[in-house]
Design a protein around this motif. Sequence first.
Motif, PDB file in Angstrom:
ATOM      1  N   MET A   1       0.842  -1.165   0.000  1.00 32.72           N
ATOM      2  CA  MET A   1       0.000   0.000   0.000  1.00 32.72           C
ATOM      3  C   MET A   1       0.894   1.237   0.000  1.00 32.72           C
ATOM      4  O   MET A   1       1.913   1.255   0.671  1.00 32.72           O
ATOM      5  CB  MET A   1      -0.903  -0.031   1.241  1.00 32.72           C
ATOM      6  CG  MET A   1      -1.424   1.306   1.679  1.00 32.72           C
ATOM      7  SD  MET A   1      -2.212   1.302   3.286  1.00 32.72           S
ATOM      8  CE  MET A   1      -3.867   0.936   2.824  1.00 32.72           C
ATOM      9  N   GLU A   2       0.495   2.215  -0.749  1.00 33.96           N
ATOM     10  CA  GLU A   2       1.235   3.474  -0.789  1.00 33.96           C
ATOM     11  C   GLU A   2       0.433   4.563  -0.089  1.00 33.96           C
ATOM     12  O   GLU A   2      -0.790   4.618  -0.217  1.00 33.96           O
ATOM     13  CB  GLU A   2       1.512   3.897  -2.228  1.00 33.96           C
ATOM     14  CG  GLU A   2       2.533   3.038  -2.935  1.00 33.96           C
ATOM     15  CD  GLU A   2       2.883   3.572  -4.309  1.00 33.96           C
ATOM     16  OE1 GLU A   2       2.155   4.442  -4.837  1.00 33.96           O
ATOM     17  OE2 GLU A   2       3.896   3.120  -4.844  1.00 33.96           O
ATOM     18  N   TYR A   3       1.137   5.403   0.646  1.00 31.08           N
ATOM     19  CA  TYR A   3       0.521   6.542   1.315  1.00 31.08           C
ATOM     20  C   TYR A   3       1.192   7.798   0.788  1.00 31.08           C
ATOM     21  O   TYR A   3       2.411   7.942   0.895  1.00 31.08           O
ATOM     22  CB  TYR A   3       0.690   6.438   2.840  1.00 31.08           C
ATOM     23  CG  TYR A   3       0.135   7.643   3.555  1.00 31.08           C
ATOM     24  CD1 TYR A   3      -1.214   7.751   3.811  1.00 31.08           C
ATOM     25  CD2 TYR A   3       0.975   8.687   3.954  1.00 31.08           C
ATOM     26  CE1 TYR A   3      -1.738   8.872   4.445  1.00 31.08           C
ATOM     27  CE2 TYR A   3       0.463   9.801   4.587  1.00 31.08           C
ATOM     28  CZ  TYR A   3      -0.884   9.893   4.826  1.00 31.08           C
ATOM     29  OH  TYR A   3      -1.395  10.991   5.452  1.00 31.08           O
ATOM     30  N   LYS A   4       0.398   8.688   0.211  1.00 27.99           N
ATOM     31  CA  LYS A   4       0.947   9.936  -0.336  1.00 27.99           C
ATOM     32  C   LYS A   4       1.024  10.979   0.757  1.00 27.99           C
ATOM     33  O   LYS A   4       0.019  11.366   1.339  1.00 27.99           O
ATOM     34  CB  LYS A   4       0.090  10.418  -1.500  1.00 27.99           C
ATOM     35  CG  LYS A   4       0.180   9.451  -2.647  1.00 27.99           C
ATOM     36  CD  LYS A   4      -0.533   9.918  -3.856  1.00 27.99           C
ATOM     37  CE  LYS A   4      -0.328   8.842  -4.917  1.00 27.99           C
ATOM     38  NZ  LYS A   4      -1.056   8.994  -6.078  1.00 27.99           N
ATOM     39  N   LEU A   5       2.246  11.423   1.018  1.00 33.53           N
ATOM     40  CA  LEU A   5       2.511  12.382   2.084  1.00 33.53           C
ATOM     41  C   LEU A   5       2.634  13.776   1.487  1.00 33.53           C
ATOM     42  O   LEU A   5       3.540  14.041   0.711  1.00 33.53           O
ATOM     43  CB  LEU A   5       3.791  11.987   2.825  1.00 33.53           C
ATOM     44  CG  LEU A   5       4.221  12.876   3.974  1.00 33.53           C
ATOM     45  CD1 LEU A   5       3.153  12.887   5.066  1.00 33.53           C
ATOM     46  CD2 LEU A   5       5.547  12.381   4.532  1.00 33.53           C
ATOM     47  N   PHE A   6       1.716  14.672   1.860  1.00 27.34           N
ATOM     48  CA  PHE A   6       1.692  16.029   1.319  1.00 27.34           C
ATOM     49  C   PHE A   6       2.494  17.016   2.165  1.00 27.34           C
ATOM     50  O   PHE A   6       2.753  18.127   1.736  1.00 27.34           O
ATOM     51  CB  PHE A   6       0.246  16.521   1.180  1.00 27.34           C
ATOM     52  CG  PHE A   6      -0.504  15.808   0.093  1.00 27.34           C
ATOM     53  CD1 PHE A   6      -0.423  16.240  -1.226  1.00 27.34           C
ATOM     54  CD2 PHE A   6      -1.279  14.698   0.371  1.00 27.34           C
ATOM     55  CE1 PHE A   6      -1.097  15.588  -2.231  1.00 27.34           C
ATOM     56  CE2 PHE A   6      -1.953  14.040  -0.630  1.00 27.34           C
ATOM     57  CZ  PHE A   6      -1.871  14.481  -1.934  1.00 27.34           C
ATOM     58  N   ASP A   7       2.874  16.621   3.370  1.00 24.19           N
ATOM     59  CA  ASP A   7       3.650  17.488   4.259  1.00 24.19           C
ATOM     60  C   ASP A   7       5.089  16.986   4.336  1.00 24.19           C
ATOM     61  O   ASP A   7       5.460  16.025   3.671  1.00 24.19           O
ATOM     62  CB  ASP A   7       3.017  17.509   5.649  1.00 24.19           C
ATOM     63  CG  ASP A   7       1.600  18.088   5.622  1.00 24.19           C
ATOM     64  OD1 ASP A   7       1.399  19.093   4.923  1.00 24.19           O
ATOM     65  OD2 ASP A   7       0.722  17.521   6.299  1.00 24.19           O
ATOM     66  N   ASP A   8       5.888  17.614   5.191  1.00 25.60           N
ATOM     67  CA  ASP A   8       7.268  17.180   5.361  1.00 25.60           C
ATOM     68  C   ASP A   8       7.354  15.805   6.025  1.00 25.60           C
ATOM     69  O   ASP A   8       8.215  14.996   5.693  1.00 25.60           O
ATOM     70  CB  ASP A   8       8.053  18.185   6.206  1.00 25.60           C
ATOM     71  CG  ASP A   8       8.235  19.514   5.483  1.00 25.60           C
ATOM     72  OD1 ASP A   8       8.172  19.520   4.233  1.00 25.60           O
ATOM     73  OD2 ASP A   8       8.434  20.532   6.163  1.00 25.60           O
ATOM     74  N   TYR A   9       6.464  15.567   6.989  1.00 30.04           N
ATOM     75  CA  TYR A   9       6.464  14.294   7.706  1.00 30.04           C
ATOM     76  C   TYR A   9       5.086  14.030   8.288  1.00 30.04           C
ATOM     77  O   TYR A   9       4.218  14.910   8.322  1.00 30.04           O
ATOM     78  CB  TYR A   9       7.516  14.289   8.827  1.00 30.04           C
ATOM     79  CG  TYR A   9       7.202  15.256   9.942  1.00 30.04           C
ATOM     80  CD1 TYR A   9       6.423  14.877  11.022  1.00 30.04           C
ATOM     81  CD2 TYR A   9       7.688  16.563   9.909  1.00 30.04           C
ATOM     82  CE1 TYR A   9       6.114  15.768  12.037  1.00 30.04           C
ATOM     83  CE2 TYR A   9       7.399  17.456  10.912  1.00 30.04           C
ATOM     84  CZ  TYR A   9       6.620  17.058  11.977  1.00 30.04           C
ATOM     85  OH  TYR A   9       6.311  17.934  12.979  1.00 30.04           O
ATOM     86  N   ILE A  10       4.883  12.799   8.767  1.00 29.29           N
ATOM     87  CA  ILE A  10       3.690  12.423   9.505  1.00 29.29           C
ATOM     88  C   ILE A  10       4.166  11.500  10.617  1.00 29.29           C
ATOM     89  O   ILE A  10       5.125  10.738  10.427  1.00 29.29           O
ATOM     90  CB  ILE A  10       2.628  11.740   8.609  1.00 29.29           C
ATOM     91  CG1 ILE A  10       1.328  11.508   9.373  1.00 29.29           C
ATOM     92  CG2 ILE A  10       3.156  10.439   8.017  1.00 29.29           C
ATOM     93  CD1 ILE A  10       0.164  11.078   8.502  1.00 29.29           C
ATOM     94  N   THR A  11       3.551  11.574  11.781  1.00 34.33           N
ATOM     95  CA  THR A  11       3.952  10.693  12.870  1.00 34.33           C
ATOM     96  C   THR A  11       3.315   9.322  12.670  1.00 34.33           C
ATOM     97  O   THR A  11       2.303   9.174  11.980  1.00 34.33           O
ATOM     98  CB  THR A  11       3.529  11.257  14.243  1.00 34.33           C
ATOM     99  OG1 THR A  11       2.107  11.344  14.284  1.00 34.33           O
ATOM    100  CG2 THR A  11       4.169  12.608  14.509  1.00 34.33           C
ATOM    101  N   LEU A  12       3.925   8.324  13.273  1.00 36.52           N
ATOM    102  CA  LEU A  12       3.423   6.956  13.177  1.00 36.52           C
ATOM    103  C   LEU A  12       1.988   6.884  13.692  1.00 36.52           C
ATOM    104  O   LEU A  12       1.119   6.269  13.073  1.00 36.52           O
ATOM    105  CB  LEU A  12       4.335   6.021  13.968  1.00 36.52           C
ATOM    106  CG  LEU A  12       4.060   4.534  13.879  1.00 36.52           C
ATOM    107  CD1 LEU A  12       4.240   4.053  12.441  1.00 36.52           C
ATOM    108  CD2 LEU A  12       4.983   3.767  14.807  1.00 36.52           C
TER     109      LEU A  12
END
Length: 125
Positions: free
Chosen positions: A1-12
């Motif tokens: 599965m792919e998750y598209k990250l629009f910000d610099d980071y995301i927490t777990l």
Amino acid sequence: MEYKLFDDYITLQALFKELSIIHSGGAIKGFLANNTVLFNGEDEKRRGKKLRHGDIITIPSQELQITIVAPTQVEIEEHRQQIAEKARVAAIVKKMNQDNKKNQKRQQPKESNKTKRKPVRFPGT
């Protein structure tokens, strides 16, 4: 599965909540204690671990692998438009609520001291 990250980071924790792996932020501690979560192949127990483009999260018990990927330029523009639209709608709703509050204050008749009733008092209380 792919998750598209629009910000610099995301927490777990935020990633798991967004993907509905957990239902609330408080559930992450128990989830990490009871399940093996691999961050780029290494065991990870920190709920605040920052995930960036190219990172791979694996949950062996659920046979789930999540790859954090960068969105395309078109997807970034669509995402910005969605955020702008949400902000526009929120501003409209806020203005409507303020106007409704003002109108309610205007419509309420002012009570004079003569028409105010005192609360009933019972003996012994």
